[in-house]
Design an enzyme around this catalytic site. Structure first.
Site, mmCIF file in Angstrom:
data_model
loop_
_atom_site.group_PDB
_atom_site.id
_atom_site.type_symbol
_atom_site.label_atom_id
_atom_site.label_comp_id
_atom_site.label_asym_id
_atom_site.label_seq_id
_atom_site.Cartn_x
_atom_site.Cartn_y
_atom_site.Cartn_z
ATOM 1 N N ASP A 9 -6.883 -9.287 4.809
ATOM 2 C CA ASP A 9 -6.096 -8.406 3.924
ATOM 3 C C ASP A 9 -7.689 -7.956 3.933
ATOM 4 O O ASP A 9 -8.802 -7.897 4.177
ATOM 5 C CB ASP A 9 -5.821 -8.555 2.927
ATOM 6 C CG ASP A 9 -5.770 -6.858 2.281
ATOM 7 O OD1 ASP A 9 -4.491 -6.756 1.666
ATOM 8 O OD2 ASP A 9 -6.347 -6.591 2.615
ATOM 9 N N ASP A 107 -3.235 -2.833 7.385
ATOM 10 C CA ASP A 107 -4.715 -3.723 7.234
ATOM 11 C C ASP A 107 -4.799 -5.085 6.782
ATOM 12 O O ASP A 107 -5.157 -5.777 6.868
ATOM 13 C CB ASP A 107 -5.480 -3.457 6.235
ATOM 14 C CG ASP A 107 -5.152 -3.587 4.852
ATOM 15 O OD1 ASP A 107 -3.812 -3.415 4.632
ATOM 16 O OD2 ASP A 107 -6.342 -3.559 3.979
ATOM 17 N N GLU A 108 -2.896 -6.284 7.028
ATOM 18 C CA GLU A 108 -2.365 -7.495 6.461
ATOM 19 C C GLU A 108 -1.574 -7.571 7.518
ATOM 20 O O GLU A 108 -0.966 -7.124 7.710
ATOM 21 C CB GLU A 108 -2.787 -7.125 4.637
ATOM 22 C CG GLU A 108 -1.619 -7.480 3.918
ATOM 23 C CD GLU A 108 -1.227 -7.115 2.838
ATOM 24 O OE1 GLU A 108 -0.486 -8.088 2.390
ATOM 25 O OE2 GLU A 108 -1.328 -5.842 2.513
HETATM 26 P P1 TTP Z 1 -4.731 -2.129 -0.068
HETATM 27 O O1 TTP Z 1 -5.197 -3.137 1.532
HETATM 28 O O2 TTP Z 1 -4.100 -2.091 -0.224
HETATM 29 O O3 TTP Z 1 -6.051 -1.999 -0.206
HETATM 30 P P2 TTP Z 1 -7.754 -1.390 0.561
HETATM 31 O O4 TTP Z 1 -7.436 -2.195 2.103
HETATM 32 O O5 TTP Z 1 -8.086 -0.082 0.781
HETATM 33 O O6 TTP Z 1 -8.561 -2.282 -0.292
HETATM 34 P P3 TTP Z 1 -8.121 -4.433 -0.725
HETATM 35 O O7 TTP Z 1 -9.948 -4.924 -0.262
HETATM 36 O O8 TTP Z 1 -8.280 -4.318 -2.224
HETATM 37 O O9 TTP Z 1 -7.719 -4.819 -0.242
HETATM 38 O O10 TTP Z 1 -4.175 -1.138 1.376
HETATM 39 C C1 TTP Z 1 -4.867 -1.459 2.858
HETATM 40 C C2 TTP Z 1 -4.971 0.202 3.034
HETATM 41 O O11 TTP Z 1 -3.414 1.212 3.008
HETATM 42 C C3 TTP Z 1 -6.220 0.999 2.318
HETATM 43 O O12 TTP Z 1 -7.541 0.979 2.727
HETATM 44 C C4 TTP Z 1 -5.148 2.577 1.790
HETATM 45 C C5 TTP Z 1 -3.784 2.484 2.428
HETATM 46 N N1 TTP Z 1 -2.928 2.448 1.053
HETATM 47 C C6 TTP Z 1 -2.610 3.971 1.053
HETATM 48 O O13 TTP Z 1 -2.468 5.059 1.793
HETATM 49 N N2 TTP Z 1 -1.536 4.151 -0.463
HETATM 50 C C7 TTP Z 1 -1.409 2.710 -1.150
HETATM 51 O O14 TTP Z 1 -1.030 2.930 -1.860
HETATM 52 C C8 TTP Z 1 -2.523 1.859 -1.093
HETATM 53 C C9 TTP Z 1 -1.823 0.515 -2.040
HETATM 54 C C10 TTP Z 1 -2.480 1.301 -0.049
HETATM 55 MG MG MG Z 2 -6.551 -4.476 2.463
#
Ligand code: TTP
Ligand code: MG
Length: 401
Positions: A9, A107-108
């Protein structure tokens, strides 16, 4: 033999990309989302940098609230085309290590690298290599969980963010799980958590002390699910995005058997069938799969990746036989066997140019993007028509929200 599952992730994905593109944003609270209009804006936060999280800002929060918490933040509209292009490049890195990649979001992903250890080293080594490749190629960081199943890997990747690497050893599952809060349980919503709290259960360890029949009584059909999770059990395979991208055959025995000759002959018969179909379709694959179902319907799937492509019956047979020997619990009766090949890179071996090979890779990545777009909608994923002719070019800006 245990499976080795990675959950990768990216850290603060959209915000980290913005910090990369704008070095002056480094170390600052960056909030990607709708225009805050000095606190009067509508819409929500997509994500924010870890610097902004210290102020209490998080994904899905109204942008006006974020502005109140962090007025000095740098507010940026999302650039979907750019994020989509970066996502594609990151998935390309995953496929360098295995073709068993299950995308969960932009992103995962889950990666099954069980069959890749001979080529790249053990699970931790592969995780380190992937992190390193992402830094080198993208100047971004990822957090990775390494575990014997998807559920544990997913929890692990989240425990040491950002830039984390958490390993759950097969013999330390309970020590890993027990101190964790029950909010970490897969599928435990607010209501379930309330019920568990009323039972005096706060941690996964508390839950693990309850016998199965009690949990079934208290939680109904969910009881068994949570019992399994409390004990770290999760058999779900990593599901590849496109089932057509594997050729497989299965055989159910007329009568369940533990006769090793009969099993061996069945594996050979299945390898022949699969090999024949591959050769007919002019396909060669890199990853060989075995499916084994015991008489009580418990099922395991195992795979091994070669360092070359194959369509040869003999090779397929040798690999599945080896997988069988390494994983079969002697004496148990077998109900079903399956043999498969995936990881196709070339349509007709030896006939494809490097260029065509690249094309195939792109097709595959396109399919991942399509799948994500279907699942998460256009506001997160954008088909990248006009993306990045050069390293610094940017796609069209998007409305936030
Ligand atoms: P995430 O992996 O949930 O968050 P992140 O990568 O920003 O942070 P983390 O280090 O905690 O993993 O989500 C990936 C991307 O998806 C995030 O950068 C933006 C998008 N996203 C949205 O647009 N809306 C949302 O509610 C979420 C949770 C994510
Ligand atoms: Mg993330």
């Amino acid at each position: 033999m245990e499976r080795i599952i990675l959950h990768v992730d990216m850290d603060a994905f959209f915000a980290a990309i913005e910090q990369r593109e704008h070095p002056e944003f480094k170390g600052k609270p960056v909030i990607v989302g709708a225009d805050p209009k000095e606190g009067r804006g509508r819409g929500v936060v997509s994500t924010c940098s870890y610097e902004a999280r210290k102020f209490g800002v998080h994904s899905a929060m109204p942008i006006s609230q974020a502005y109140r918490l962090c007025p000095q933040g740098i507010y940026v509209r999302p650039n979907g085309a750019l994020y989509s292009a970066v996502s594609k490049e990151i998935f390309e890195i995953f496929y360098e290590f295995t073709d068993l990649v299950e995308p969960l979001s932009i992103d995962e992903a889950f990666l099954d690298v069980t069959g890749s250890t001979r080529l790249f080293g053990d699970g931790v080594t592969i995780a380190k290599k992937i992190k390193q490749r992402i830094v080198e190629k993208e100047r971004l960081t990822a957090s990775i969980g390494v575990a014997p199943n998807k559920y544990l890997a997913k929890i692990a990747s989240d425990l040491d963010k950002p830039d984390g690497l958490v390993v759950v050893e097969a013999d330390k599952i309970e020590a890993f799980l027990h101190p964790l809060d029950i909010s970490r349980l897969w599928g435990a919503g607010k209501k379930t958590q309330q019920v568990l709290h009323q039972m005096g259960i706060r941690t996964i360890g508390d839950l693990a002390r309850f016998p199965l029949d009690v949990l079934k009584k208290k939680l109904g059909s969910q009881g068994e699910h949570f019992y399994r999770l409390a004990h770290g059990i999760d058999d779900r395979p990593v599901v590849v995005e496109d089932e057509v991208k594997s050729v497989s055959n299965e055989h159910t025995f007329g009568r369940d058997t533990s006769d090793e000759d009969e099993i061996r002959q069945t594996l050979l018969f299945l390898a022949e069938k699969v090999g024949y179909r591959l050769r007919k379709k002019q396909l060669k694959g890199r990853t060989i799969h075995l499916k084994l179902r015991y008489e009580n319907f418990s099922t395991i799937t195992r795979n091994l990746s070669l360092n070359h492509l194959t369509d040869r019956t003999k090779e397929i047979f040798e690999v599945v036989q080896r997988l069988f020997k390494e994983n079969y619990q002697q004496g148990r009766k077998v109900r079903l066997l399956g043999v498969g090949v995936s990881g196709f890179e070339e349509k007709a071996a030896g006939q494809l140019s490097l260029f065509q090979d690249q094309e195939e890779k792109h097709e595959r990545l396109d399919r991942v993007q399509d799948l994500l777009a279907d699942r998460f909608g256009k506001h997160i994923i954008h088909r990248a028509e006009s993306i990045r002719p050069g390293k610094n070019a940017k796609g069209e800006p998007e409305e936030g929200g």
